[in-house]
Design a protein around this motif. Structure first.
Motif, PDB file in Angstrom:
ATOM      1  N   UNK A1294     -16.329  -6.308  44.448  1.00 21.74           N
ATOM      2  CA  UNK A1294     -16.349  -6.945  43.111  1.00 21.74           C
ATOM      3  C   UNK A1294     -14.964  -7.462  42.737  1.00 21.74           C
ATOM      4  N   UNK A1295     -14.920  -8.196  41.602  1.00 23.41           N
ATOM      5  CA  UNK A1295     -13.655  -8.712  41.086  1.00 23.41           C
ATOM      6  C   UNK A1295     -12.675  -7.562  40.832  1.00 23.41           C
ATOM      7  N   UNK A1344     -10.693 -13.065  52.759  1.00 17.77           N
ATOM      8  CA  UNK A1344     -11.387 -13.103  51.464  1.00 17.77           C
ATOM      9  C   UNK A1344     -11.833 -14.523  51.146  1.00 17.77           C
ATOM     10  N   UNK A1345     -10.887 -15.422  51.278  1.00 14.16           N
ATOM     11  CA  UNK A1345     -11.171 -16.803  50.903  1.00 14.16           C
ATOM     12  C   UNK A1345     -12.341 -17.351  51.718  1.00 14.16           C
ATOM     13  N   UNK A1346     -12.337 -17.029  53.053  1.00 16.03           N
ATOM     14  CA  UNK A1346     -13.437 -17.519  53.890  1.00 16.03           C
ATOM     15  C   UNK A1346     -14.752 -16.901  53.445  1.00 16.03           C
ATOM     16  N   UNK A1347     -14.686 -15.612  53.109  1.00 14.70           N
ATOM     17  CA  UNK A1347     -15.920 -14.938  52.676  1.00 14.70           C
ATOM     18  C   UNK A1347     -16.434 -15.582  51.392  1.00 14.70           C
ATOM     19  N   UNK A1348     -15.514 -15.888  50.455  1.00 16.18           N
ATOM     20  CA  UNK A1348     -15.921 -16.496  49.178  1.00 16.18           C
ATOM     21  C   UNK A1348     -16.537 -17.867  49.454  1.00 16.18           C
ATOM     22  N   UNK A1349     -15.919 -18.579  50.340  1.00 17.69           N
ATOM     23  CA  UNK A1349     -16.348 -19.940  50.662  1.00 17.69           C
ATOM     24  C   UNK A1349     -17.822 -19.973  51.033  1.00 17.69           C
ATOM     25  N   UNK A1350     -18.240 -19.006  51.843  1.00 15.35           N
ATOM     26  CA  UNK A1350     -19.668 -19.010  52.264  1.00 15.35           C
ATOM     27  C   UNK A1350     -20.508 -18.114  51.372  1.00 15.35           C
ATOM     28  N   UNK A1352     -21.903 -16.234  47.675  1.00 15.36           N
ATOM     29  CA  UNK A1352     -22.770 -16.703  46.583  1.00 15.36           C
ATOM     30  C   UNK A1352     -21.912 -17.263  45.443  1.00 15.36           C
ATOM     31  N   UNK A1353     -22.581 -17.903  44.476  1.00 13.22           N
ATOM     32  CA  UNK A1353     -21.912 -18.476  43.305  1.00 13.22           C
ATOM     33  C   UNK A1353     -21.061 -17.421  42.615  1.00 13.22           C
ATOM     34  N   UNK A1354     -21.671 -16.210  42.491  1.00 12.58           N
ATOM     35  CA  UNK A1354     -20.979 -15.158  41.740  1.00 12.58           C
ATOM     36  C   UNK A1354     -19.628 -14.810  42.372  1.00 12.58           C
ATOM     37  N   UNK A1355     -19.533 -15.010  43.706  1.00 11.86           N
ATOM     38  CA  UNK A1355     -18.267 -14.665  44.363  1.00 11.86           C
ATOM     39  C   UNK A1355     -17.205 -15.720  44.140  1.00 11.86           C
ATOM     40  N   UNK A1356     -17.675 -16.979  43.847  1.00 11.35           N
ATOM     41  CA  UNK A1356     -16.700 -18.068  43.838  1.00 11.35           C
ATOM     42  C   UNK A1356     -15.762 -18.000  42.639  1.00 11.35           C
ATOM     43  N   UNK A1357     -16.106 -17.182  41.651  1.00 14.98           N
ATOM     44  CA  UNK A1357     -15.171 -17.038  40.524  1.00 14.98           C
ATOM     45  C   UNK A1357     -13.886 -16.349  40.969  1.00 14.98           C
ATOM     46  N   UNK A1358     -13.887 -15.872  42.202  1.00 13.82           N
ATOM     47  CA  UNK A1358     -12.666 -15.178  42.658  1.00 13.82           C
ATOM     48  C   UNK A1358     -11.581 -16.157  43.101  1.00 13.82           C
ATOM     49  N   UNK A1359     -11.906 -17.450  43.237  1.00 15.31           N
ATOM     50  CA  UNK A1359     -10.901 -18.401  43.704  1.00 15.31           C
ATOM     51  C   UNK A1359      -9.610 -18.365  42.909  1.00 15.31           C
ATOM     52  N   UNK A1360      -9.682 -18.538  41.564  1.00 20.12           N
ATOM     53  CA  UNK A1360      -8.416 -18.585  40.809  1.00 20.12           C
ATOM     54  C   UNK A1360      -7.567 -17.354  41.049  1.00 20.12           C
ATOM     55  N   UNK A1430     -15.624 -25.700  40.004  1.00 20.80           N
ATOM     56  CA  UNK A1430     -15.665 -25.471  38.561  1.00 20.80           C
ATOM     57  C   UNK A1430     -14.592 -24.464  38.124  1.00 20.80           C
ATOM     58  N   UNK A1431     -14.607 -23.333  38.829  1.00 21.07           N
ATOM     59  CA  UNK A1431     -13.665 -22.275  38.429  1.00 21.07           C
ATOM     60  C   UNK A1431     -12.226 -22.773  38.547  1.00 21.07           C
ATOM     61  N   UNK A1432     -11.983 -23.578  39.566  1.00 19.95           N
ATOM     62  CA  UNK A1432     -10.631 -24.060  39.809  1.00 19.95           C
ATOM     63  C   UNK A1432     -10.198 -25.015  38.692  1.00 19.95           C
ATOM     64  N   UNK A1433     -11.137 -25.866  38.281  1.00 19.32           N
ATOM     65  CA  UNK A1433     -10.829 -26.810  37.192  1.00 19.32           C
ATOM     66  C   UNK A1433     -10.595 -26.043  35.899  1.00 19.32           C
TER      67      UNK A1433
END
Length: 1719
Positions: A1294-1295, A1344-1350, A1352-1360, A1430-1433
């Protein structure tokens, strides 16, 4: 006669005859008319014959009497001219064979008349010769008349005639006998009826003979008559005759035509009845004459011997004996006795010389000598002629030494050139001194007790070339040169020996030639005489026996005399060649006696050679006893006693070596002469080539050699060969260079001798071995009770003999090794050492030899060979044991794979070494064991494996030598490896063996008892191994513990699969956890006292200097081992039921270890953590190596420092854990366990990891010297665990967990490093390298980044969050992080504490630049992928990036590293190229509002930086940097200004202001004048300027504000240019000749360039976009520019030219209305 009968020849003959007849008639025309008439009628006669006959020659012969008549008449005139013409014509007729018998008679009569008138004597002889040689028509009376004619001419007054006649007589006599031979040849096929001859009484009974034979008979008979001074019967008309000529003729006939005498009884009769009595009669004066006896006392004067007759008689005798011995046996006996008598000392010198020459002629005919022996010596009542000849020669030689030769000793050198060598016999008054003086050359000579006799080169060996027997022209007896008789007698002996031996050897039918005495040629020695005896008795004919008897008789007859003479000569010889010949003779005789089995004579000759080899009077008992026996006999030679002469000591021989005698108490030294060495070589040759016939004489030969070898100081070397060594005590052996160069060849010959023993038969070989053993026993006796150098000759040679006789080693093994084992127990160390050397060499050679059948099929022989090796274990001398073990080692190396049943014996030898037996012994024994384990486990029976394990274990417990204990543990590992690889085979074999044992036990009714019984035999083998390792794991020595532990775990880990499944529970709880408990217990109770040193000078590293620290290491290893097993055997352990409990226990252990305040322990705990997560990290230099069994650690206490263990280069085992995991995972599919349970295991692991991470990276609250800071490798390992762990828990990650992770990552990167370790982690400050830790951190984020990349949506909020983390790292490039309150130094200032090893280290902040830069690259990459996200923007990532980049960009030249700002620029450009379009897209949403000002400030800070460039910046660098600035401006012109509508106005305003500033801001004040022109950033200004212009003119002006900006910018620029130009013109005028300051010149140049650029830009712009006032301002510059033309600077001029050229476009013809150029 083809030549004379051809038509041309006949025609020529006829012409010549007619010519002769014409010539005759002319000559006789006046004085002798009858002759003239006869000649003319002759011509007619010849013509008639020629005309009437076809066969002209035959016709001529028929009428020859008439044809010859005119010529005979011509001779009758006695006119010289006519006579010569006639004789020539007659010769011509003869040569064409056209003379008949009658004519021949007439011719002879005519010749007789001429002879009586003494006319044309030479022509007469010529005519006779032609008549007799061309044909056979002259017989009988005519023949005799012709011969007498020649004899008569021989005795004329004229010398020439005499000599010619003598030659003619010889030729005629030969012709007569040649006719007999031809006649016999013609009639040989016709068998005559034998005519009855009444007895042989009538001496003129020649009726039976054919014509030619009859003539010959008559002639020979008359020759005898004439020599005897009687009247001839047939040669009527002889007037005188000399005896010498007669004897010569007799000799030549006998010599040339023996077959005539042997084939015709009549002739034989003549020999017996006439020749022999004649010879004996003529000899009488010689026999009676005694030299020196006064004639007055004898009643009748004795006729003196007459040399010419005597010499010719001896020649006749030689021929008689040589050719007719078989006919004249009795007569020859008389002749031979006479010859022997002539050698007497009281005969004249010349007579003795000639007699010796005659005897020499006999000596070169061995078959003849053999006949003598058969005919005389072997007959009972006959004279022993052969013996007498030999003895006579002997006594003759002795007499020459003992009686000074009369008259000649001091005579002047002979002038006669007869002596064949050509050197006159230089005899001097004191011959003994010759050659010893100054520079005189030494003549070859014999010298004995003051008598000096030169050796002359009289003859070639094997041929009796006589000198005085050939002096047919001498009448007076010649003077014999001194030494001549001796030299001939010497050659007689040599030829006699050579002849006899060659003959007998040849008849023995042997392959060996006696003359081969060169050491190089090896021939197969003959079979021993004993064998030959048995053969000859069994199946050979009577003849063989007879000839054998003859040979033995010959040898027996001659050996005493030969030996006496040869020994004397050997002693007297001063010449090497002579010595060589004497020795060769003695050698061949010894060999021959040996071949014939004549022991006494053989030993006598050998003894003679042996005595010659040793110094005079050398005390060698073996020899003395033999010679005593010999010299007691003295040999009677014709009533004289000839003693065996004892050697004279004062012989003048060159001394070549001085050494010590081999004796118990050596007194002084002995000297060897070159002759001794020569004898030694002969002795060696004898033993070499004739070893088979030596028998018991080996004792003699070897004893002598041993003494010689000792005196020469030869010592045995490897393999028993002898090499020159030092003499050990007493005066050193002195050797001349001559001997030094000989020594290698001598020792080589000695070795060859023993090599040749391989060709001896078994009996001879036993003789040799016995001789060597008894020599060796003597040497051992001498060596008792003292430690002097013993004689090792016998031992060395026993070894050599054994080595070459390997093919039949069984027959000599027991005596050989039995004796050598005795030698090994000898108290003298040198003796002992050689005994062991010999024994071990033999055993090794025996095992390597290719026996037939091979050893593998002949176990009895193999055990026989190995047995002495085992026997050596009973000897307590350590040096012997070392040899024994070295031998075992070499046997293993060469023969290990074929030992088979010998294994228990060999292993027993190794196991027999006890702990108290000294280090070197243990070490050698251990080497053997190592070899066994590495190479030979597969070849030994499986039942021996247990012995191997036990022996290896016992070495581990030996406390003598740490390395051995460690290495033995390594061996146990190798053994376990072997068990694993060969598991199936071993198991089968053991089970088979077990079944056999079980059966035997049942039969006996006992229970089979072995350790670990219930398990299978194979499992028991493993458990034995584990038991041994278990004992070693708690050994008091830390290194042993360490090694044993590693091995135990590796073994269980690698080979545990072979155990049955049920056994595993036991292994885990009973073996592993039990061990862990014991180790932990020992660690906690260990002593904390510091250990000062590890014995000797070994420093103990501070990380190992207490027992507690040492046990800590053991604990770490044990933990690691258990973890590894959990990992690799998971699929076996999980089904066991209590796996999760075990897992928790293990994690708990790992966590507490990881948090212990000890770098090594904590790091190792993480390794174990990695293990159980099945992570195997790539090994880098900076990481701790995996832990292989410590086989190579010699002093392990020094190895384990914090840095060394962590950072030293690793030595990985070849099968790394990763490979092993792969291997086992591949081969055994894992058991699929319950997923829930699995997840629980992983989350438990994550929690442990988080606890370890947060604890270890939290900065300390207080900072003092002893603060514990985790090491880099530890943190690296910690972070490296995360990616793999994450794979298992990512579904629930999780986050919140990400936040936790971020804290740990940030904390870890911030930890400083110890200055001690920094050289390992950072190779140097200048290299941009990431540390492993930094890489690991980036890797974790990457995962981590590679895992987020593939994900789910919920994981992509971790980018920032990830961006934040990375940007924080980017900032490190300019602001390194702080770690708590700890004071850190910059890396470049840290001092490495190399001297104060134990001072606390300084802490060093890392060089974070590479890390920050890499992070930045990652940011750019990531942003490129996720810009639109989205999260990045939403989270304003772009703004954050720009904000972060502003830091390095504003610092620019002040950045810690130049690369940082360059990378920042390029990154900014990349990010903007992606981000700006996104920002424009979202312009309305306002999410990017706050970004624009940030961006403007960033540009401003970078392009107009406050930092100054470094002084050393090169021009090229500056230009590169300027081009970067240009790129930024270009980005503005392409990406920002074209889209001004979508961009906030304030931002555009800021940009315009900036460009304006750039186009004016041209000059940096910091440069030297010389560089200003280049460093004014011209390109940059130009681009700014162009961008400004382009932007001003090319766009439709949307707002008045913009247009205003650009217009204002232009006017400012133009105004400034105008001012600069004015000022320049003014200054130029004032300065006169002085040049202006460089700076001002540069400024004006730039202004000029700017003007030209501006005009260019304006032209390119659309005309409507440029307002008139601008043009007006531009044109207004023109006059000012023109004024500048006067300036002196060339650079200004060229710039001015460029500025003026564009004005041409303004030149127009004047329009109607003139404008005034004002705005």
């Amino acid at each position: 006669m083809a030549g004379t009968s051809s038509p041309e020849a006949v025609k020529k003959l006829l012409e010549n005859m007619q010519g002769d007849l014409r010539g005759l008639s002319l000559e006789c025309r006046k004085k002798f008319p009858p002759v003239k008439e006869a000649a003319e009628s002759g011509i007619i006669k010849v013509k008639t014959i020629a005309a009437r006959n076809t066969d002209i020659l035959a016709a001529l012969k028929e009428n020859s009497s008439e044809v010859v008549q005119p010529f005979l008449m011509g001779c009758g005139t006695k006119e010289p001219k006519i006579t010569q013409l006639c004789l020539a014509a007659i010769q011509r007729l003869m040569s064409h064979e056209v003379v008949s018998e009658a004519a021949a008679g007439n011719i002879i009569n005519m010749l007789w008349q001429l002879m009586e008138n003494s006319l044309e004597e030479l022509k007469l002889l010529q005519t006779v010769l032609v008549l007799l040689t061309t044909n056979t028509v002259v017989h009988d009376e005519a023949l005799s008349k012709a011969i007498v004619l020649c004899f008569r001419l021989h005795f004329t007054k004229d010398n020439i005639t005499n000599n010619t006649a003598a030659a003619t007589v010889r030729q005629v006599v030969t012709v007569v006998f040649e006719r007999v031979v031809a006649e016999d040849e013609r009639y040989k096929d016709i068998i005559d009826q034998p005519v009855a001859v009444q007895g042989n009484s009538n001496r003129r009974s020649v009726s039976t003979l054919k014509p030619c034979a009859k003539d010959a008979y008559m002639l020979f008979q008359d020759l005898c008559q004439l020599v005897n001074a009687d009247a001839p019967y047939w040669l009527v008309g002889m007037t005188e005759m000399t005896r010498t000529f007669g004897l010569e003729l007799l000799e030549s006939v006998l010599n040339d035509f023996p077959q005539v005498f042997l084939q015709h009884q009549e002739f034989s009769f003549l020999l017996k009845e006439r020749v022999c009595p004649l010879v004996i009669k003529l000899f009488s004066p010689n026999i009676k004459f005694r030299q020196g006896s006064s004639t007055s006392s004898s009643p009748a004067p004795v006729e003196k011997p007459y040399f010419p007759i005597c010499m010719r008689l001896l020649r006749v005798v030689s021929v008689l004996i040589k050719q007719f011995y078989s006919l004249l046996v009795t007569e020859c006996e008389i002749f031979l006795s006479l010859l022997v008598k002539f050698l007497d000392a009281d005969k004249p010198q010349w007579l003795r010389a000639v007699a010796v020459e005659s005897i020499h002629r006999l000596c070169v005919q061995p078959q003849l000598l053999r006949s003598f022996c058969q005919s005389y010596d072997m007959k009972q009542h006959s004279t022993k002629v052969f013996r007498d000849i030999v003895n006579a020669l002997g006594s003759f030689i002795q007499s020459l030494f003992l009686v000074p030769s009369t008259g000649n000793t001091s005579a002047t050198p002979n002038q006669t050139g007869s002596n064949a060598s050509g050197n006159t016999g230089s005899a001097q008054t004191n011959p003994g001194v010759l050659g010893m003086g100054g520079g005189a050359t030494v003549l070859p000579a014999f010298e004995y007790r003051g008598t000096w006799i030169p050796i002359l080169n009289v003859t070639v060996q094997g041929s009796a070339k006589a000198t005085y027997l050939e002096m047919l022209d001498k009448v007076e007896p010649p003077t014999i040169p001194e030494g001549y008789a001796m030299s001939v007698a010497f050659h007689c002996l040599l030829d006699l020996v050579r002849g006899i031996t060659t003959m007998i050897e040849g008849e023995l039918g042997d392959t060996e030639t006696v003359t081969q005495t060169t050491a190089e040629t090896t021939s197969l020695p003959a079979q021993s005489s004993e064998q030959q005896d048995s053969q000859s008795l069994s199946d050979q004919s009577e003849k063989e026996l007879v000839s054998r008897a003859v040979w033995e008789e010959m040898v027996n007859a001659c050996w005493c005399g030969l030996l006496a003479a040869l020994s004397l000569l050997l002693d007297a010889s001063t010449d090497e060649a002579a010595t060589e010949n004497i020795l060769k003779a003695e050698l061949t005789m010894a060999a021959l006696c040996g071949r014939l089995g004549l022991v006494t004579s053989r030993d006598a000759f050998i003894t003679a050679i042996c005595k010659g080899s040793l110094p005079p009077h050398y005390a060698l008992t073996v020899l003395n006893s033999t010679t005593a026996a010999l010299s007691s006999k003295s040999y009677s030679i014709q009533g004289q006693n000839v003693q065996m002469i004892s050697p004279s000591s004062e012989s003048h021989q060159q001394v070549v070596a001085v050494g010590q005698p081999l004796a118990l108490q050596p007194q002084g030294t002995v000297m060897l002469t070159s002759k001794n060495i020569q004898c030694m070589r002969t002795l060696l040759n004898l033993a070499h080539f004739h070893g088979a016939v030596l028998g018991t004489s080996w004792q003699l030969v070897l004893a002598t050699l041993q003494h010689l070898v000792w005196i020469l100081g030869l010592k045995p070397s490897v393999g028993g060969a002898l090499k020159p060594g030092r003499a050990v005590e007493g005066p050193s052996t002195v050797l001349t260079t001559a001997v030094m160069t000989d020594l290698p060849s001598i020792s080589n010959m000695i070795s060859k001798l023993f090599e040749n023993s391989q060709y001896l038969d078994d009996v001879s070989l036993h003789h040799l071995i016995n001789a060597l053993c008894s020599l060796s026993l003597e040497a051992m006796d001498m060596a008792y009770g003292n430690n002097k150098e013993p004689s090792l000759f016998a031992v060395a040679k026993l070894l050599e003999t054994g080595l070459v006789n390997m093919r039949r080693i069984e027959i000599l093994w027991r005596p050989l090794t039995g004796h050598l084992l005795e030698v090994c127990q000898h108290p003298n160390s040198r003796m002992r050492e050689w005994g062991a050397e010999a024994l071990t060499s033999l055993i090794k050679a025996g095992l390597t030899f290719r026996h037939d059948p091979p050893l593998s099929q002949n176990q009895r022989l193999q055990l026989l060979l190995l047995n002495p090796l085992k026997e050596l274990s009973n000897i307590s001398h350590p040096d012997i044991r070392i040899k024994q073990l070295e031998c075992v080692l070499q046997i293993l190396q060469s023969q290990g794979d074929s030992l088979g049943p010998g294994w228990p014996l060999v292993l027993g030898v190794m196991g027999a070494i006890q702990s108290d037996q000294g280090e070197s012994l243990i070490r050698t024994a251990f080497q053997c064991l190592q070899l066994v384990v590495t190479d030979f486990l597969p070849t030994m029976p499986c039942t021996c494996l247990q012995i191997v394990v036990e022996v290896a274990g016992s070495f581990g417990l030996h406390n003598q030598e740490l390395n051995i204990s460690l290495t033995s543990i390594g061996l146990l590992w190798n053994i376990s490896d072997y068990f694993f690889q060969r598991g199936e085979i071993i198991e089968k074999e053991l089970n088979r063996e077990e079944a056999v044992l079980q059966k035997q036990a049942e039969e006996k009714g006992v229970v089979l008892n072995r350790p670990f019984h219930p398990a299978s035999p194979f499992d028991c083998l493993w458990l034995c191994l584990y038991a041994k390792l278990g004992e070693l794991c708690v050994d008091p020595r830390p290194a042993v513990r360490k090694s044993a532990g590693q091995t135990l775990f590796s073994t269980i880990g690698a080979h545990g699969t072979l155990l049955q499944h049920s056994t595993w529970h036991t292994v885990i709880w009973k073996v592993l956890f039990h061990l862990l408990d014991r180790v932990r217990e020992s660690s906690t109770t260990a002593d904390k006292e510091k250990i000062e040193s590890g014995g000797g000078n070994i420093l103990i590293h501070h990380s190992r200097d207490t027992a507690e620290k040492q046990w800590a290491e053991t604990w770490v290893l044990t933990l690691a081992g258990v973890a590894r097993i959990f990992n690799t055997r998971r699929y076996l352990l999980q089904p066991l039921g209590d796996f999760s409990q075990a897992w928790d226990v293990l994690l708990d252990h790992i966590q507490s270890a990881a948090l212990s305040k000890n770098n090594e322990v904590s790091l190792a705990a993480l390794k174990s953590f990695q293990e159980i997560l099945q992570i195997v990290s790539p090994v880098r230099d900076s990481e701790k190596p995996e832990t292989p069994p410590a086989i190579n650690v010699s002093v392990p206490l020094v190895v384990g420092t914090t840095t060394a263990t962590s950072l030293g280069r690793s030595f990985m085992r070849t099968d790394s854990i990763g490979e092993r995991i792969g291997r086992y995972n591949g081969s055994e599919p894992p058991v699929i366990t319950d997923e829930i349970e699995d997840l629980n295991l992983w989350w438990a692991a994550w929690n442990s990891w988080y606890r370890i991470g947060s604890e270890s990276t939290r900065p300390p609250i207080t900072c003092d010297k002893l603060t514990f800071i985790p090491s880099q490798p530890f943190l690296t390992a910690l972070i490296q665990i995360f990616p793999a762990l994450y794979q298992h828990i990512k579904t629930g990650f999780s986050m919140d967990d990400l936040q936790k992770l971020g804290v740990i990552l940030h904390g870890a990167v911030s930890v400083p490093i110890s200055s001690d370790a920094s050289p390992f982690i950072l190779p140097s400050y200048t290299e941009a390298v990431l540390t492993s830790l930094q890489e690991a951190v980036l890797t974790a984020l990457d995962v981590l980044q590679k895992a987020i990349c593939v994900g789910s949506e919920s994981m992509q909020i971790m980018y920032p969050a990830i961006f934040d983390q990375l940007l924080a790292f980017v900032e490190f490039s300019c602001k390194p992080p702080q770690y708590g309150q700890l004071e850190t130094k910059h890396i470049a200032n840290a001092k490495y504490n190399q001297i104060q090893l134990f001072a606390p280290a300084e802490w060093v902040a890392l060089n974070y630049v590479p890390f920050a830069e890499r992070s930045l690259e990652v940011v750019v990459d990531l942003y490129q992928k996720t810009a639109c996200h989205k999260a990045v923007v939403t989270e304003k990532v772009l703004q954050n990036i720009i904000k972060t980049l502003r830091i390095p960009l504003s610092l620019k030249y002040s950045c810690p590293s130049e690369s940082t700002w360059k990378l920042a620029v390029s990154s900014l450009l990349k990010v903007l190229s992606i981000g700006l379009p996104v920002a424009r897209q979202h312009a309305s949403s306002g999410k990017f509002d706050s970004m624009w000002p940030e961006l403007a400030n960033t540009f401003e800070d970078f392009l107009f930086t406050k930092s100054t460039p470094p002084d050393n910046l090169s021009i090229q660098e500056f230009q590169k940097n300027e081009s970067i600035d240009v790129e930024v401006v270009q980005l503005i012109s392409t990406e920002i200004l074209p889209y001004a509508n979508f961009i906030p106005k304030e931002f555009v305003g800021q940009i315009m202001t900036m460009l304006n500033k750039g186009s004016i801001h041209s000059q940096s004040s910091s440069f030297t004048e010389a560089e200003i022109d280049i460093r004014m950033r011209e390109e940059f200004s130009k681009v700014c300027f162009e961008t400004l212009l382009q932007f001003s003119f090319s766009n439709k002006v949307t707002t008045p504000q913009e247009g205003y900006i650009s217009r204002m910018a232009l006017s400012v620029l133009l105004k400034r240019s105008q001012d600069v130009l004015h000022r320049y013109i003014e200054d130029e005028r004032l300065s006169g000749k002085c040049p202006l300051p460089r700076q001002q010149v540069t400024e004006i140049i730039f202004v000029l360039k700017a003007v030209s650029t501006l005009i260019d830009s304006l032209k390119k712009t659309q005309p409507e976009n440029v307002d008139a006032s601008t043009w007006a301002q531009v044109i207004a510059l023109y006059p000012t520019l023109v004024e500048c033309i006067t300036c002196s600077s060339s650079e200004v001029c060229s710039a001015l030219k460029e500025a003026l050229v564009p004005f041409k476009d303004f030149m127009h013809p004047p329009a109607s209305k003139v404008q005034n150029g004002e705005s």
